[in-house]
Design an enzyme around this catalytic site. Structure first.
Site, PDB file in Angstrom:
ATOM      1  N   SER A 141      43.290 130.639  -9.963  1.00  0.00           N
ATOM      2  CA  SER A 141      42.624 131.841  -9.475  1.00  0.00           C
ATOM      3  C   SER A 141      42.437 131.761  -7.969  1.00  0.00           C
ATOM      4  CB  SER A 141      41.248 131.983 -10.136  1.00  0.00           C
ATOM      5  OG  SER A 141      40.480 133.006  -9.525  1.00  0.00           O
ATOM      6  N   TYR A 154      33.644 128.102 -11.569  1.00  0.00           N
ATOM      7  CA  TYR A 154      34.951 128.674 -11.892  1.00  0.00           C
ATOM      8  C   TYR A 154      35.999 128.246 -10.860  1.00  0.00           C
ATOM      9  CZ  TYR A 154      38.262 132.466 -13.042  1.00  0.00           C
ATOM     10  OH  TYR A 154      39.368 133.207 -13.408  1.00  0.00           O
ATOM     11  N   LYS A 158      39.359 126.075 -11.498  1.00  0.00           N
ATOM     12  CA  LYS A 158      40.672 126.675 -11.246  1.00  0.00           C
ATOM     13  C   LYS A 158      41.494 125.883 -10.226  1.00  0.00           C
ATOM     14  CE  LYS A 158      40.718 130.090 -14.107  1.00  0.00           C
ATOM     15  NZ  LYS A 158      41.547 129.938 -15.315  1.00  0.00           N
TER      16      LYS A 158
END
Length: 298
Positions: A141, A154, A158
């Protein structure tokens, strides 16, 4: 039917981006194992593929449960006797600023994204090595590549997947296994409340999935990071500048690093290293040492 007779496992494929991935791979001829924690959702997508003339089975399992994942792979092997493609798509969000973030939520996000991908990849790795053919896609991401407010957990997960991809691509190369990353921007349940309603309309997840074929086909690259959203595709790279030799171990050397900061970061001569030890090789060469390549096949 570019993927005729190929077998693909797509995790988190009961809805959103995973569903779009599964449908497109099926349209390209692959047999699909639709993985999701929600058995009803997995069954719906598998039925959708079969109704369109494809082959699919539902394989409900949490990607964090190594036993269930092993059972899933055993079922796929029993059904089709091979696994050619693994798309590690399953994921969750627990967004908060780092100051307000509970460490349990930090661990949970890493567990699902990073450990989930590692567990699923480990479950098919031996099969792909024996076949001497495999395609693995990690879902990274922009939050990991470049950072986003409120997504420390997150983003960490990622970017960790990029590191996992880099090493697995090197280790899998002689076995015909190619490993890549897809960095999607898409309107899914995970992005509701993060993007505006107008942006969500433009970012149909189905517009990301066409990029997947480039990463899993017979001519797929390896160690690529493909950024995709709204029908637009770009490549991201982890680069290394030419740098400057400073030398020394004292305060004066520390001062020289600060003084030469702009030269150290000059990007005109930057490269994309073929492996991690390129950094050490260049550093030793800059210090006047001749070095043999440190890339070791194991």
């Amino acid at each position: 039917m570019k993927l005729q007779n190929r077998v693909a496992i797509v995790t988190g494929a009961g809805a959103g981006l995973g569903r779009c991935h599964a449908l497109l791979l099926a349209e390209l001829g692959a047999r699909i194992a639709v993985n999701d924690m929600n058995i009803e959702a997995a069954e719906r997508v598998a039925a959708e593929i079969r109704a369109a003339g494809g082959e699919a089975i539902a394989t409900p399992a949490s990607v964090t449960d190594a036993g269930r994942v092993a059972d899933m792979v055993d079922r796929v092997m029993g059904e089709w006797a091979r696994v050619d493609i693994l798309v590690n798509n399953a994921g969750i969000l627990r967004d908060k600023s780092f100051a307000k973030m509970d460490l349990d939520d930090f661990r949970l996000v890493l567990d699902v994204h990073l450990m989930g991908a590692a567990i699923c990849t480990k479950a098919v790795w031996g099969i792909m090595r024996e076949q001497r053919h495999g395609r693995v896609v990690m879902t990274t991401s922009s939050s990991g590549l470049y950072g986003n407010f409120g997504q420390a957990n997150y983003g960490a997960a990622k970017m960790a997947l990029v590191g996992l991809m880099q090493t697995l691509a090197i280790e899998g190369e002689k076995y015909g296994i190619r490993v890549n990353c897809l960095a999607p921007t898409a309107a899914t349940g995970m992005t509701e409340g993060v993007l505006s309603a107008e942006a969500l309309v433009q970012l149909d997840p189905a517009k990301v999935s066409p990029g997947l074929f480039a990463l899993v086909g017979d001519d797929a690259p390896t160690r690529a990071i493909l950024c995709a959203g709204g029908g637009h595709f770009a490549r991201a790279n982890v680069t290394l500048t030419d740098g400057e030799y400073v030398g020394g171990t004292d305060a004066a050397a520390a001062g020289r690093v600060v003084e030469r900061w702009n030269a150290i970061g000059e990007r005109s001569g930057e490269i994309v290293p073929a492996y991690g030890f390129v950094q050490a090789e260049r550093e030793l060469a800059s210090a006047g040492h001749e070095v043999e390549t440190m890339a070791v096949a194991r």
